[in-house]
Design a protein around this motif. Structure first.
Motif, PDB file in Angstrom:
ATOM      1  N   ARG A   1       2.066  -6.057  18.623  1.00  0.00           N
ATOM      2  CA  ARG A   1       2.214  -4.662  19.006  1.00  0.00           C
ATOM      3  C   ARG A   1       3.689  -4.318  18.880  1.00  0.00           C
ATOM      4  NH1 ARG A   1      -1.968  -3.003  22.757  1.00  0.00           N
ATOM      5  NH2 ARG A   1      -0.466  -1.959  24.118  1.00  0.00           N
ATOM      6  N   TYR A   2       4.029  -3.052  19.059  1.00  0.00           N
ATOM      7  CA  TYR A   2       5.437  -2.693  18.959  1.00  0.00           C
ATOM      8  C   TYR A   2       6.254  -3.505  19.957  1.00  0.00           C
ATOM      9  CZ  TYR A   2       9.719  -0.008  18.608  1.00  0.00           C
ATOM     10  OH  TYR A   2      11.032   0.356  18.401  1.00  0.00           O
ATOM     11  N   PHE A   3       7.291  -4.198  19.445  1.00  0.00           N
ATOM     12  CA  PHE A   3       8.181  -5.022  20.259  1.00  0.00           C
ATOM     13  C   PHE A   3       7.419  -6.117  21.004  1.00  0.00           C
ATOM     14  CE2 PHE A   3      11.793  -5.749  23.204  1.00  0.00           C
ATOM     15  CZ  PHE A   3      12.837  -5.662  22.307  1.00  0.00           C
ATOM     16  N   THR A   4       6.344  -6.606  20.419  1.00  0.00           N
ATOM     17  CA  THR A   4       5.517  -7.629  21.063  1.00  0.00           C
ATOM     18  C   THR A   4       5.168  -8.705  20.054  1.00  0.00           C
ATOM     19  OG1 THR A   4       4.574  -6.001  22.584  1.00  0.00           O
ATOM     20  CG2 THR A   4       3.385  -8.068  22.328  1.00  0.00           C
ATOM     21  N   ASP A   5       5.424  -9.946  20.431  1.00  0.00           N
ATOM     22  CA  ASP A   5       5.219 -11.097  19.559  1.00  0.00           C
ATOM     23  C   ASP A   5       3.741 -11.457  19.505  1.00  0.00           C
ATOM     24  OD1 ASP A   5       5.361 -13.431  18.129  1.00  0.00           O
ATOM     25  OD2 ASP A   5       6.660 -14.491  19.543  1.00  0.00           O
ATOM     26  N   GLY A   6       3.133 -11.281  18.349  1.00  0.00           N
ATOM     27  CA  GLY A   6       1.717 -11.581  18.183  1.00  0.00           C
ATOM     28  C   GLY A   6       1.431 -12.890  17.483  1.00  0.00           C
TER      29      GLY A   6
ATOM     30  N   ASN B   1       0.813  -1.217   0.000  1.00  0.00           N
ATOM     31  CA  ASN B   1       0.000   0.000   0.000  1.00  0.00           C
ATOM     32  C   ASN B   1       0.848   1.269   0.000  1.00  0.00           C
ATOM     33  OD1 ASN B   1       0.934   0.321   2.645  1.00  0.00           O
ATOM     34  ND2 ASN B   1      -0.940  -0.497   3.567  1.00  0.00           N
ATOM     35  N   GLY B   2       2.185   1.104  -0.164  1.00  0.00           N
ATOM     36  CA  GLY B   2       3.079   2.240  -0.208  1.00  0.00           C
ATOM     37  C   GLY B   2       3.631   2.671   1.133  1.00  0.00           C
ATOM     38  N   GLU B   3       3.110   2.109   2.234  1.00  0.00           N
ATOM     39  CA  GLU B   3       3.627   2.437   3.559  1.00  0.00           C
ATOM     40  C   GLU B   3       4.728   1.463   3.962  1.00  0.00           C
ATOM     41  OE1 GLU B   3      -0.242   4.670   5.535  1.00  0.00           O
ATOM     42  OE2 GLU B   3       0.317   2.688   6.288  1.00  0.00           O
ATOM     43  N   ILE B   4       5.499   1.832   4.983  1.00  0.00           N
ATOM     44  CA  ILE B   4       6.576   0.973   5.478  1.00  0.00           C
ATOM     45  C   ILE B   4       5.970  -0.176   6.270  1.00  0.00           C
ATOM     46  CG2 ILE B   4       8.584   0.868   7.010  1.00  0.00           C
ATOM     47  CD1 ILE B   4       9.004   3.863   6.391  1.00  0.00           C
ATOM     48  N   ALA B   5       6.430  -1.385   6.005  1.00  0.00           N
ATOM     49  CA  ALA B   5       6.000  -2.560   6.767  1.00  0.00           C
ATOM     50  C   ALA B   5       6.914  -2.702   7.981  1.00  0.00           C
ATOM     51  CB  ALA B   5       6.064  -3.814   5.900  1.00  0.00           C
ATOM     52  N   HIS B   6       6.472  -2.154   9.101  1.00  0.00           N
ATOM     53  CA  HIS B   6       7.294  -2.150  10.316  1.00  0.00           C
ATOM     54  C   HIS B   6       6.964  -3.402  11.125  1.00  0.00           C
ATOM     55  CE1 HIS B   6       9.247  -0.787  13.987  1.00  0.00           C
ATOM     56  NE2 HIS B   6       9.818   0.153  13.270  1.00  0.00           N
ATOM     57  N   PHE B   7       7.942  -4.327  11.200  1.00  0.00           N
ATOM     58  CA  PHE B   7       7.684  -5.609  11.856  1.00  0.00           C
ATOM     59  C   PHE B   7       7.389  -5.431  13.340  1.00  0.00           C
ATOM     60  CE2 PHE B   7      10.854  -7.844   8.747  1.00  0.00           C
ATOM     61  CZ  PHE B   7      10.010  -7.538   7.687  1.00  0.00           C
ATOM     62  N   SER B   8       6.338  -6.077  13.813  1.00  0.00           N
ATOM     63  CA  SER B   8       6.093  -6.124  15.254  1.00  0.00           C
ATOM     64  C   SER B   8       6.915  -7.234  15.890  1.00  0.00           C
ATOM     65  CB  SER B   8       4.600  -6.327  15.541  1.00  0.00           C
ATOM     66  OG  SER B   8       4.113  -7.510  14.922  1.00  0.00           O
ATOM     67  N   TRP B   9       7.204  -8.293  15.120  1.00  0.00           N
ATOM     68  CA  TRP B   9       8.069  -9.385  15.584  1.00  0.00           C
ATOM     69  C   TRP B   9       8.387 -10.270  14.396  1.00  0.00           C
ATOM     70  CZ3 TRP B   9      10.293  -8.420  19.875  1.00  0.00           C
ATOM     71  CH2 TRP B   9      11.049  -9.396  20.535  1.00  0.00           C
ATOM     72  N   ILE B  10       9.140 -11.335  14.628  1.00  0.00           N
ATOM     73  CA  ILE B  10       9.400 -12.347  13.613  1.00  0.00           C
ATOM     74  C   ILE B  10       9.253 -13.724  14.252  1.00  0.00           C
ATOM     75  CG2 ILE B  10      10.836 -11.022  12.028  1.00  0.00           C
ATOM     76  CD1 ILE B  10      13.283 -11.925  13.529  1.00  0.00           C
ATOM     77  N   LYS B  11       8.935 -14.717  13.427  1.00  0.00           N
ATOM     78  CA  LYS B  11       8.668 -16.049  13.960  1.00  0.00           C
ATOM     79  C   LYS B  11       9.010 -17.107  12.917  1.00  0.00           C
ATOM     80  CE  LYS B  11       6.375 -16.852  17.189  1.00  0.00           C
ATOM     81  NZ  LYS B  11       6.656 -17.098  18.617  1.00  0.00           N
ATOM     82  N   GLN B  12       9.660 -18.183  13.352  1.00  0.00           N
ATOM     83  CA  GLN B  12       9.867 -19.322  12.459  1.00  0.00           C
ATOM     84  C   GLN B  12       8.576 -20.130  12.386  1.00  0.00           C
ATOM     85  OE1 GLN B  12      13.087 -22.020  13.425  1.00  0.00           O
ATOM     86  NE2 GLN B  12      12.686 -23.313  11.651  1.00  0.00           N
ATOM     87  N   VAL B  13       8.093 -20.345  11.176  1.00  0.00           N
ATOM     88  CA  VAL B  13       6.915 -21.176  10.937  1.00  0.00           C
ATOM     89  C   VAL B  13       7.294 -22.186   9.877  1.00  0.00           C
ATOM     90  CG1 VAL B  13       4.503 -21.227  10.228  1.00  0.00           C
ATOM     91  CG2 VAL B  13       5.366 -19.272  11.529  1.00  0.00           C
ATOM     92  N   GLY B  14       7.457 -23.435  10.281  1.00  0.00           N
ATOM     93  CA  GLY B  14       7.977 -24.438   9.362  1.00  0.00           C
ATOM     94  C   GLY B  14       9.394 -24.062   8.962  1.00  0.00           C
TER      95      GLY B  14
ATOM     96  N   PHE C   1      -2.658 -12.610  17.295  1.00  0.00           N
ATOM     97  CA  PHE C   1      -3.577 -11.719  17.995  1.00  0.00           C
ATOM     98  C   PHE C   1      -3.431 -10.285  17.488  1.00  0.00           C
ATOM     99  CE2 PHE C   1      -0.137 -10.783  21.182  1.00  0.00           C
ATOM    100  CZ  PHE C   1      -0.270  -9.404  21.278  1.00  0.00           C
ATOM    101  N   SER C   2      -4.547  -9.573  17.542  1.00  0.00           N
ATOM    102  CA  SER C   2      -4.585  -8.155  17.216  1.00  0.00           C
ATOM    103  C   SER C   2      -5.228  -7.405  18.376  1.00  0.00           C
ATOM    104  CB  SER C   2      -5.385  -7.904  15.942  1.00  0.00           C
ATOM    105  OG  SER C   2      -5.599  -6.509  15.745  1.00  0.00           O
ATOM    106  N   SER C   3      -4.575  -6.320  18.820  1.00  0.00           N
ATOM    107  CA  SER C   3      -5.150  -5.471  19.859  1.00  0.00           C
ATOM    108  C   SER C   3      -6.079  -4.420  19.275  1.00  0.00           C
ATOM    109  CB  SER C   3      -4.041  -4.767  20.641  1.00  0.00           C
ATOM    110  OG  SER C   3      -3.210  -5.679  21.300  1.00  0.00           O
TER     111      SER C   3
END
Length: 407
Positions: A235-240, A173-186, A252-254
């Motif tokens: 959330r910012y610096f929070t693993d969802g 959408n043209g905005e920056i994709a700012h990661f809230s966290w990262i996770k290994q999935v498979g 999860f989404s707050s």
């Protein structure tokens, strides 16, 4: 770094509370050798670098940083556990930070090595590595807007690889994709993000959830998983994100997307799912968390195993982008239920609740740190089968910032 600012404010609050307490307990508490590691920020206005202390149990007993523990170098630290190793990483405020690696021998911390790594805001173990990512908060003045990623080997205890990612492409959408966290999935890396257009984390797209998918270890972008039933994940610096035993991934989404200082998402706080082996949201699954919890939003969680979580909850009426819930619940994602935990201190008696907590993943037990207004600090044991909390290990000398266990 929002979480680090929150930590500093909590320390000052805790200091004021301690100063106002009539009773000043300076009892010397002996060492408590064990394989549990707690990070504790001293209750002092200056010199608030964490201390690491060990404990033999979280269910009972006492530990103190007064005359005990291993002082960390630098004020703000974040922690990663991989097998038998504990990584203490300095947040360098934009500069590279010192990393110290420990294991436990005879119940005491044993330093293995020191090295320097980049300061980042999202990190997770992937295979036998620690993957770390730093995403910009503003567009580049010229050229592409890039995020930096780094790999630290947990075998060699060294940063081994680094590269860059296009920080705009995943949002679509043209905005920056700012990661809230990262996770290994498979064998992939999932990076949930909130799209932003400036340093204020504002967005024109509050009602969608996005997860960027990357190959590992190349970190080649593959696709974005999208959902318009919720706001952004985590959330910012929070693993969802959490991966359960059958390989399904829950999110999860707050619902705290914002613009101009105002929350703008029209979607409820929710739990969504990506089935194992797929890279799409399951459109047949969605928990309206606000309805299931009788009027709360989820702000954090701890996976217990067997589809159960301890969740941090905040009343919907007082939700905010950085408000952290002080009430606990048990979320069962299989039965789609939320049950309030009893026996935990009420929100009015709490300074803050620890975000970095521990579970043996037995489907029943979790341990959560809490710093109370009366100046005491405790680890509470949460029993998911009864949705009850009981007071466990007492911590003296400061605030708990992390609870981990080493093999």
């Amino acid at each position: 770094m929002k979480t680090m600012i929150t930590k500093a404010v909590s320390v000052l609050m805790f200091v004021a509370i301690l100063s106002s307490c009539k009773k000043n307990n300076k009892e010397n508490v002996p060492e408590n050798p064990g394989n549990f590691v707690l990070a504790v920020t001293p209750a002092a206005v200056t010199g608030v670098a964490d201390y690491l202390v060990t404990a033999s149990s979280l269910d009972e007993g006492k530990v103190s940083i007064i005359g005990n523990g291993v002082e960390q170098d630098g004020t703000y630290r974040y922690y990663v556990t991989s097998g038998s190793k504990f990584f203490s990483m300095l947040y360098g405020r934009g500069n590279p930070g010192a990393v110290t690696v420990y294991d436990v021998k005879d119940g005491k911390l044993n330093k293995l090595s020191d090295f320097t790594a980049a300061t980042v805001h999202a990190f997770a173990t992937v295979n036998k590595d620690i993957l770390m990512v730093k995403v910009p908060r503003a567009y580049a003045a010229t050229g592409p807007t890039l995020a930096n990623w780094y790999i630290v080997s947990t075998e060699s205890n060294r940063q081994t690889t680094e590269g860059t990612l296009d920080a705009v492409t995943p949002s679509q959408n043209g905005e920056i994709a700012h990661f809230s966290w990262i996770k290994q999935v498979g064998n992939k890396v999932f990076a949930p993000f909130f799209s932003i257009k400036n340093n204020g984390f504002e967005t024109d797209y509050p009602d969608f959830a996005g997860i960027a998918v990357y190959a590992y270890p190349s970190m080649q972008y593959e696709k974005t998983i999208r959902d318009t039933r919720t706001s952004f994940i985590g959330r910012y610096f929070t693993d969802g994100l959490a991966v359960v035993e059958n390989g399904d991934t829950y999110a999860f989404s707050s619902s705290v997307a914002q613009k101009g200082g105002v929350l703008t998402s029209t979607k409820p706080s929710s739990i969504s799912r990506i089935k194992a082996g797929t890279t799409e949201f399951d459109l047949d699954y969605l928990i309206n968390f606000e309805t299931a919890s009788a009027g709360n939003v989820i702000t954090d969680w701890l996976y217990l195993g067997q589809n159960k979580f301890v969740v941090h909850m905040e009343p919907k009426a007082s939700k905010g982008a950085y408000n952290v819930g002080k009430t606990l619940g048990i979320l069962d994602v299989a039965n789609q239920t939320v049950t309030k935990v009893t026996g935990f201190p009420i929100a009015a008696d709490i300074v803050d609740v620890t975000a970095n907590n521990y579970s043996p993943r037995d489907g029943r037990t979790g341990y959560v740190g809490v710093n109370l207004i009366d100046g005491t600090t405790w680890v509470y044991k949460i029993d998911a089968s009864t949705a009850t909390a009981t007071k466990g290990l007492k911590v003296e000398g400061g605030l708990i910032t992390a609870i981990q266990h080493l093999k």
